[in-house]
Design an enzyme around this catalytic site. Structure first.
Site, PDB file in Angstrom:
ATOM      1  N   SER A 192       0.920  -1.170   0.176  1.00  0.00           N
ATOM      2  CA  SER A 192      -0.024   0.013  -0.050  1.00  0.00           C
ATOM      3  C   SER A 192       0.966   1.240  -0.040  1.00  0.00           C
ATOM      4  O   SER A 192       1.651   1.245  -1.052  1.00  0.00           O
ATOM      5  CB  SER A 192      -1.059   0.079   1.230  1.00  0.00           C
ATOM      6  OG  SER A 192      -2.098   0.959   1.045  1.00  0.00           O
ATOM      7  N   ASP A 346      -9.987  -3.750  -5.047  1.00  0.00           N
ATOM      8  CA  ASP A 346      -9.069  -2.820  -4.485  1.00  0.00           C
ATOM      9  C   ASP A 346      -9.177  -1.663  -5.412  1.00  0.00           C
ATOM     10  O   ASP A 346      -8.734  -1.869  -6.475  1.00  0.00           O
ATOM     11  CB  ASP A 346      -7.709  -3.545  -4.393  1.00  0.00           C
ATOM     12  CG  ASP A 346      -6.776  -2.555  -3.741  1.00  0.00           C
ATOM     13  OD1 ASP A 346      -7.152  -1.257  -3.279  1.00  0.00           O
ATOM     14  OD2 ASP A 346      -5.462  -2.804  -3.734  1.00  0.00           O
ATOM     15  N   HIS A 376      -8.068  -4.912  -0.458  1.00  0.00           N
ATOM     16  CA  HIS A 376      -6.996  -4.045  -0.312  1.00  0.00           C
ATOM     17  C   HIS A 376      -6.456  -4.527   1.345  1.00  0.00           C
ATOM     18  O   HIS A 376      -7.579  -4.389   2.236  1.00  0.00           O
ATOM     19  CB  HIS A 376      -7.223  -2.527  -0.308  1.00  0.00           C
ATOM     20  CG  HIS A 376      -5.957  -1.745  -0.138  1.00  0.00           C
ATOM     21  ND1 HIS A 376      -5.145  -1.504  -0.988  1.00  0.00           N
ATOM     22  CD2 HIS A 376      -5.520  -1.126   0.852  1.00  0.00           C
ATOM     23  CE1 HIS A 376      -3.970  -0.726  -0.582  1.00  0.00           C
ATOM     24  NE2 HIS A 376      -4.242  -0.457   0.813  1.00  0.00           N
TER      25      HIS A 376
END
Length: 406
Positions: A192, A346, A376
């Site tokens: 991320s 995501d 995610h």
């Protein structure tokens, strides 16, 4: 000391009440597609996170602590005991706190070294939050892992996190003999926001002749641009936990400016001048995303009218150290072998797909792993408070398998 004590008294009752209210009132508005891994468990995790956010708001209004401080406290994770297979040290690399994981087993030669940057939108996350993930990678790949505690937003704006990650990486590479690591086998890795930082560090080091060349970069559902929040994946997964479309823009703005002003304009696309949008269109473009990823309700989006005053506050979004997808070809061409993991459900999926294409177009070897049922943040949930998400473990094992192949 008062806050933790007070929270211990308040938390169980308040969290239960808030979580119940969240489940009963809020969850139906969130989109958990049937194809997601373990949808019932994801609903439970979402209830906890939304409950935490709601309780954080209450605490902020009472003046006890900020919502972000409370969120960090809850996400901290419990301390794990001694690991029978790993030596673990807390150190400082160039004044940046790090945690080093080193396998106890003897090795025939020097080990590979992995520098890990955690996720959390540049706002959340810590060495403790990612303890299980880093231990797993170190044990399973028999590698030395260095987890980096970079400074967090909004207290520390861009480029603080990037600079901390870069400085810690350079320190490690210059002192590599202390850790039994092969200088030709150093990998940067992150998920991320950490994937964003890994990509930025990798680009910065690509042209350095005074340091060993990075062996690889591992980018796990990275966020790589802030020009277009209307790419197919941002539309399709706008309400899918654990990262909603609005939150993606919120985090990017917190990192950039320490506030979330102009979030609406950024979501609408009125923050980038037309000529600049045209310049970057060769890289940030829905046309570069394979058609099979557009079948789930995507509508081409026309950016709203450009607002120069908004651009003035966010123009650093065009810097590659903040948005690595915008790096020039001359830099991308020099990047090391890459591993990119994306998740179908995501919002950041297309950031990964666009970067994959850029790397491949520049002759960089890419291993791509796509979790068809992933969302995610799923890597962090491979073993979460007794709730295991098999797709998270599959994703983590794909990273380990890539490392073993190097």
């Amino acid at each position: 000391a008062l806050l933790p004590a007070l929270l211990l008294l308040l938390l169980p009752l308040a969290a239960l009440a808030v979580a119940l209210a969240t489940v009963l009132l809020g969850l139906p508005s969130y989109d958990i597609p049937p194809g997601v891994n373990q949808p019932a468990k994801l609903r439970l995790v979402l209830a906890v996170l939304l409950g935490t956010a709601a309780l954080g708001k209450i605490l902020e209004k009472t003046g006890l602590c900020s919502q972000i401080t409370f969120g960090r406290y809850v996400r901290q994770g419990r301390k794990l005991g001694v690991d029978p297979k790993l030596f673990i040290w807390d150190l400082q690399f160039n004044k940046v706190p790090v945690r080093v994981y080193q396998p106890k087993a003897t090795s025939d030669g020097r080990r590979r070294g992995i520098i890990f940057f955690h996720g959390g939108g540049w706002v959340f996350g810590s060495l403790d939050t990612y303890e299980k993930v880093c231990r797993y990678i170190s044990r399973e790949s028999e590698s030395v892992v260095v987890s980096v505690q970079y400074r967090l937003a909004p207290e520390h704006k861009y480029p603080a996190a990037y600079e901390d990650c870069l400085n810690a990486t350079i320190h490690f590479m210059k002192n590599i003999e202390h850790y039994g690591v092969d200088p030709a086998n150093v990998i940067v890795c992150g998920d991320s926001a950490g994937g964003n930082l890994a990509a930025a560090v990798s680009q910065t080091l690509a042209g350095r002749s005074d340091l060993p060349r990075l062996r690889a970069q591992i980018l796990i559902y990275p966020g790589l641009q802030a020009l277009d929040f209307n790419l197919p994946s941002y539309q399709q997964n706008r309400g899918v936990p654990l990262l909603f479309r609005e939150r993606a823009a919120f985090f990017a703005l917190q990192y950039l400016n320490g506030d979330a002003l102009h979030m609406q304009e950024v979501l609408e696309g009125s923050h980038i001048p037309p000529d600049m949008r045209l310049k970057y269109r060769k890289w940030v473009n829905p046309d570069n995303i394979p058609e099979k990823f557009k079948v789930r309700g995507y509508k081409p989006h026309k950016p709203h009218e450009f607002k120069a005053e908004v651009y003035e506050t966010v123009k650093r979004f065009c810097e590659p150290n903040l948005c690595p997808l915008l790096a020039e070809d001359a830099i991308v061409h020099q990047l090391p072998e890459s591993f990119i993991l994306t998740c179908e459900y995501d919002v950041l999926r297309d950031d990964g797909l666009l970067y994959k294409k850029r790397l491949e177009d520049n002759g960089v070897r890419v291993t791509w792993y796509h979790l068809e049922d992933g969302f995610h943040g799923i890597i962090s949930l491979f073993d979460y408070c007794g709730l295991s998400f098999p797709a998270g473990k599959r994703g983590l094992d794909s990273v380990v398998n890539f490392l073993k192949s190097l």
